[in-house]
Design a protein around this motif. Structure first.
Motif, PDB file in Angstrom:
ATOM      1  N   ASP A  15       0.796  -1.220   0.000  1.00  0.00           N
ATOM      2  CA  ASP A  15       0.000   0.000   0.000  1.00  0.00           C
ATOM      3  C   ASP A  15       0.833   1.277   0.000  1.00  0.00           C
ATOM      4  OD1 ASP A  15       0.980  -0.319   2.524  1.00  0.00           O
ATOM      5  OD2 ASP A  15      -0.872   0.157   3.557  1.00  0.00           O
ATOM      6  N   ALA A  16       2.089   1.175  -0.341  1.00  0.00           N
ATOM      7  CA  ALA A  16       2.938   2.373  -0.313  1.00  0.00           C
ATOM      8  C   ALA A  16       3.959   2.311  -1.440  1.00  0.00           C
ATOM      9  CB  ALA A  16       3.640   2.491   1.032  1.00  0.00           C
ATOM     10  N   GLU A  17       3.748   3.078  -2.468  1.00  0.00           N
ATOM     11  CA  GLU A  17       4.632   3.074  -3.632  1.00  0.00           C
ATOM     12  C   GLU A  17       6.071   3.435  -3.297  1.00  0.00           C
ATOM     13  OE1 GLU A  17       3.902   2.997  -7.239  1.00  0.00           O
ATOM     14  OE2 GLU A  17       2.053   1.977  -6.756  1.00  0.00           O
ATOM     15  N   ALA A  18       6.273   4.353  -2.343  1.00  0.00           N
ATOM     16  CA  ALA A  18       7.611   4.840  -2.015  1.00  0.00           C
ATOM     17  C   ALA A  18       8.321   3.947  -1.001  1.00  0.00           C
ATOM     18  CB  ALA A  18       7.534   6.270  -1.490  1.00  0.00           C
ATOM     19  N   GLN A  70      20.976 -17.193   4.673  1.00  0.00           N
ATOM     20  CA  GLN A  70      20.587 -15.943   5.326  1.00  0.00           C
ATOM     21  C   GLN A  70      20.637 -14.786   4.328  1.00  0.00           C
ATOM     22  OE1 GLN A  70      23.393 -15.324   8.495  1.00  0.00           O
ATOM     23  NE2 GLN A  70      25.144 -15.210   7.144  1.00  0.00           N
ATOM     24  N   ILE A  71      19.800 -13.766   4.601  1.00  0.00           N
ATOM     25  CA  ILE A  71      19.761 -12.565   3.765  1.00  0.00           C
ATOM     26  C   ILE A  71      19.292 -11.394   4.615  1.00  0.00           C
ATOM     27  CG2 ILE A  71      17.402 -13.029   2.976  1.00  0.00           C
ATOM     28  CD1 ILE A  71      18.128 -11.654   0.322  1.00  0.00           C
ATOM     29  N   LEU A  72      19.806 -10.215   4.308  1.00  0.00           N
ATOM     30  CA  LEU A  72      19.300  -8.971   4.875  1.00  0.00           C
ATOM     31  C   LEU A  72      18.517  -8.259   3.785  1.00  0.00           C
ATOM     32  CD1 LEU A  72      22.340  -7.506   6.852  1.00  0.00           C
ATOM     33  CD2 LEU A  72      20.151  -8.233   7.805  1.00  0.00           C
ATOM     34  N   LEU A  73      17.276  -7.916   4.093  1.00  0.00           N
ATOM     35  CA  LEU A  73      16.461  -7.115   3.197  1.00  0.00           C
ATOM     36  C   LEU A  73      16.353  -5.724   3.809  1.00  0.00           C
ATOM     37  CD1 LEU A  73      13.615  -9.696   2.531  1.00  0.00           C
ATOM     38  CD2 LEU A  73      15.401  -9.011   0.917  1.00  0.00           C
ATOM     39  N   GLY A  74      16.774  -4.723   3.067  1.00  0.00           N
ATOM     40  CA  GLY A  74      16.661  -3.360   3.555  1.00  0.00           C
ATOM     41  C   GLY A  74      15.253  -2.841   3.354  1.00  0.00           C
ATOM     42  N   PHE A  75      14.765  -2.077   4.318  1.00  0.00           N
ATOM     43  CA  PHE A  75      13.497  -1.371   4.191  1.00  0.00           C
ATOM     44  C   PHE A  75      13.818   0.061   3.793  1.00  0.00           C
ATOM     45  CE2 PHE A  75      10.514   1.336   6.896  1.00  0.00           C
ATOM     46  CZ  PHE A  75       9.583   1.504   5.888  1.00  0.00           C
ATOM     47  N   PHE A  76      13.369   0.443   2.607  1.00  0.00           N
ATOM     48  CA  PHE A  76      13.620   1.778   2.077  1.00  0.00           C
ATOM     49  C   PHE A  76      12.287   2.512   1.963  1.00  0.00           C
ATOM     50  CE2 PHE A  76      17.111  -0.858   0.789  1.00  0.00           C
ATOM     51  CZ  PHE A  76      18.220  -0.038   0.896  1.00  0.00           C
ATOM     52  N   LEU A  77      12.264   3.736   2.460  1.00  0.00           N
ATOM     53  CA  LEU A  77      11.083   4.591   2.385  1.00  0.00           C
ATOM     54  C   LEU A  77      11.521   5.944   1.856  1.00  0.00           C
ATOM     55  CD1 LEU A  77       8.081   5.178   3.015  1.00  0.00           C
ATOM     56  CD2 LEU A  77       8.805   5.778   5.344  1.00  0.00           C
ATOM     57  N   ASN A  78      10.911   6.376   0.763  1.00  0.00           N
ATOM     58  CA  ASN A  78      11.293   7.637   0.109  1.00  0.00           C
ATOM     59  C   ASN A  78      12.789   7.681  -0.201  1.00  0.00           C
ATOM     60  OD1 ASN A  78       8.629   8.602   0.214  1.00  0.00           O
ATOM     61  ND2 ASN A  78       8.935   9.266   2.326  1.00  0.00           N
ATOM     62  N   GLY A  79      13.333   6.527  -0.614  1.00  0.00           N
ATOM     63  CA  GLY A  79      14.730   6.440  -1.006  1.00  0.00           C
ATOM     64  C   GLY A  79      15.727   6.353   0.129  1.00  0.00           C
ATOM     65  N   VAL A  80      15.252   6.288   1.369  1.00  0.00           N
ATOM     66  CA  VAL A  80      16.133   6.259   2.534  1.00  0.00           C
ATOM     67  C   VAL A  80      16.024   4.898   3.225  1.00  0.00           C
ATOM     68  CG1 VAL A  80      16.668   7.343   4.754  1.00  0.00           C
ATOM     69  CG2 VAL A  80      15.883   8.753   2.843  1.00  0.00           C
ATOM     70  N   HIS A  81      17.166   4.304   3.540  1.00  0.00           N
ATOM     71  CA  HIS A  81      17.231   3.031   4.258  1.00  0.00           C
ATOM     72  C   HIS A  81      16.828   3.266   5.717  1.00  0.00           C
ATOM     73  CE1 HIS A  81      20.069  -0.351   5.841  1.00  0.00           C
ATOM     74  NE2 HIS A  81      18.829  -0.789   5.736  1.00  0.00           N
ATOM     75  N   ARG A  82      15.744   2.620   6.162  1.00  0.00           N
ATOM     76  CA  ARG A  82      15.178   2.884   7.491  1.00  0.00           C
ATOM     77  C   ARG A  82      15.199   1.695   8.429  1.00  0.00           C
ATOM     78  NH1 ARG A  82      12.803   8.342   7.264  1.00  0.00           N
ATOM     79  NH2 ARG A  82      12.521   8.742   5.066  1.00  0.00           N
ATOM     80  N   GLY A  83      15.452   0.512   7.890  1.00  0.00           N
ATOM     81  CA  GLY A  83      15.453  -0.681   8.735  1.00  0.00           C
ATOM     82  C   GLY A  83      15.783  -1.916   7.919  1.00  0.00           C
ATOM     83  N   ASN A  84      15.761  -3.061   8.594  1.00  0.00           N
ATOM     84  CA  ASN A  84      16.090  -4.327   7.947  1.00  0.00           C
ATOM     85  C   ASN A  84      15.131  -5.430   8.362  1.00  0.00           C
ATOM     86  OD1 ASN A  84      18.483  -3.254   6.833  1.00  0.00           O
ATOM     87  ND2 ASN A  84      19.678  -3.856   8.619  1.00  0.00           N
ATOM     88  N   ILE A  85      14.952  -6.356   7.459  1.00  0.00           N
ATOM     89  CA  ILE A  85      14.372  -7.661   7.756  1.00  0.00           C
ATOM     90  C   ILE A  85      15.516  -8.641   7.557  1.00  0.00           C
ATOM     91  CG2 ILE A  85      12.855  -9.503   6.923  1.00  0.00           C
ATOM     92  CD1 ILE A  85      11.168  -7.459   8.243  1.00  0.00           C
ATOM     93  N   ARG A  86      15.762  -9.473   8.551  1.00  0.00           N
ATOM     94  CA  ARG A  86      16.802 -10.504   8.415  1.00  0.00           C
ATOM     95  C   ARG A  86      16.116 -11.860   8.361  1.00  0.00           C
ATOM     96  NH1 ARG A  86      20.693 -13.296  12.540  1.00  0.00           N
ATOM     97  NH2 ARG A  86      22.197 -14.188  11.089  1.00  0.00           N
ATOM     98  N   LEU A  87      16.397 -12.616   7.313  1.00  0.00           N
ATOM     99  CA  LEU A  87      15.956 -13.998   7.193  1.00  0.00           C
ATOM    100  C   LEU A  87      17.197 -14.858   7.355  1.00  0.00           C
ATOM    101  CD1 LEU A  87      13.642 -13.514   4.083  1.00  0.00           C
ATOM    102  CD2 LEU A  87      12.902 -13.861   6.452  1.00  0.00           C
ATOM    103  N   HIS A  88      17.130 -15.828   8.250  1.00  0.00           N
ATOM    104  CA  HIS A  88      18.340 -16.611   8.536  1.00  0.00           C
ATOM    105  C   HIS A  88      18.000 -18.029   8.968  1.00  0.00           C
ATOM    106  CE1 HIS A  88      17.915 -16.046  12.989  1.00  0.00           C
ATOM    107  NE2 HIS A  88      17.271 -14.971  12.591  1.00  0.00           N
TER     108      HIS A  88
END
Length: 175
Positions: A15-18, A70-88
């Motif tokens: 629900d959020a394009e950015a 394992q992988i780190l997925l970055g959470f980007f909002l409006n082009g800025v890295h704001r957090g991570n999801i880690r799958l391991h």
């Protein structure tokens, strides 16, 4: 095939394009990331009790770049890295998930729940695991609420908190 290859590309939040999830690479490490992950309030539930150096963070990110487990997925909002999801700890049966929102500007706005839902959708679409697990400290009330809202249930209680789980949705016929 590495998890980075399996999860390649940008994955917009529904629900959020950015806002999107994307595999995290060394080039994504910024001073905001380092400062945020070292904020005492942020790291309280991340499993490290001291500030991490830039080199330690780089090593951590690089170790996830081409791993099969394992992988780190970055959470980007409006082009800025704001957090991570880690799958391991990925196996044929399950994978563990962790979340870290290090930009406090996105706290208490529903982003954790949206990220968890998006991560689950991505796991079910790209991996063949049956269950996603997550450990949550009992003192981390906000995280527990986000996992519940994202469809996780408490699988068991531990000395320090809870193990949440979500099982692959089954597709069946109603008779």
């Amino acid at each position: 095939m590495s998890l980075t290859e399996k999860m390649s590309g940008r994955h917009p939040l529904s629900d959020a394009e950015a806002a999107y999830l994307s595999p995290l690479y060394r080039r994504d490490i910024s001073s905001n990331y380092v400062d945020g992950i070292n904020d005492p309030e942020v790291r309280a539930f991340l499993g490290h009790d001291r500030n991490l150096t830039v080199e330690e963070i780089q090593d951590f990110v690089v170790a996830h770049e081409n791993s099969e487990h394992q992988i780190l997925l970055g959470f980007f909002l409006n082009g800025v890295h704001r957090g991570n999801i880690r799958l391991h700890d990925c196996s044929e049966a399950s994978i563990w998930l962790g979340i870290a929102l290090f930009d406090k500007a996105v706290w208490n706005k529903g982003w954790a729940t949206k990220l968890l839902k998006s991560a689950l959708k991505l796991v079910w679409a790209r991996l063949s695991v049956k269950t996603v697990y997550a450990g949550v400290d009992s003192l981390n009330v906000a995280s527990s609420k986000a996992f519940h809202k994202a469809g996780f249930f408490i699988d068991k209680q531990t000395a320090s908190g809870f193990v949440f789980a979500s099982h692959r949705p089954s597709i069946g016929c109603v008779q």
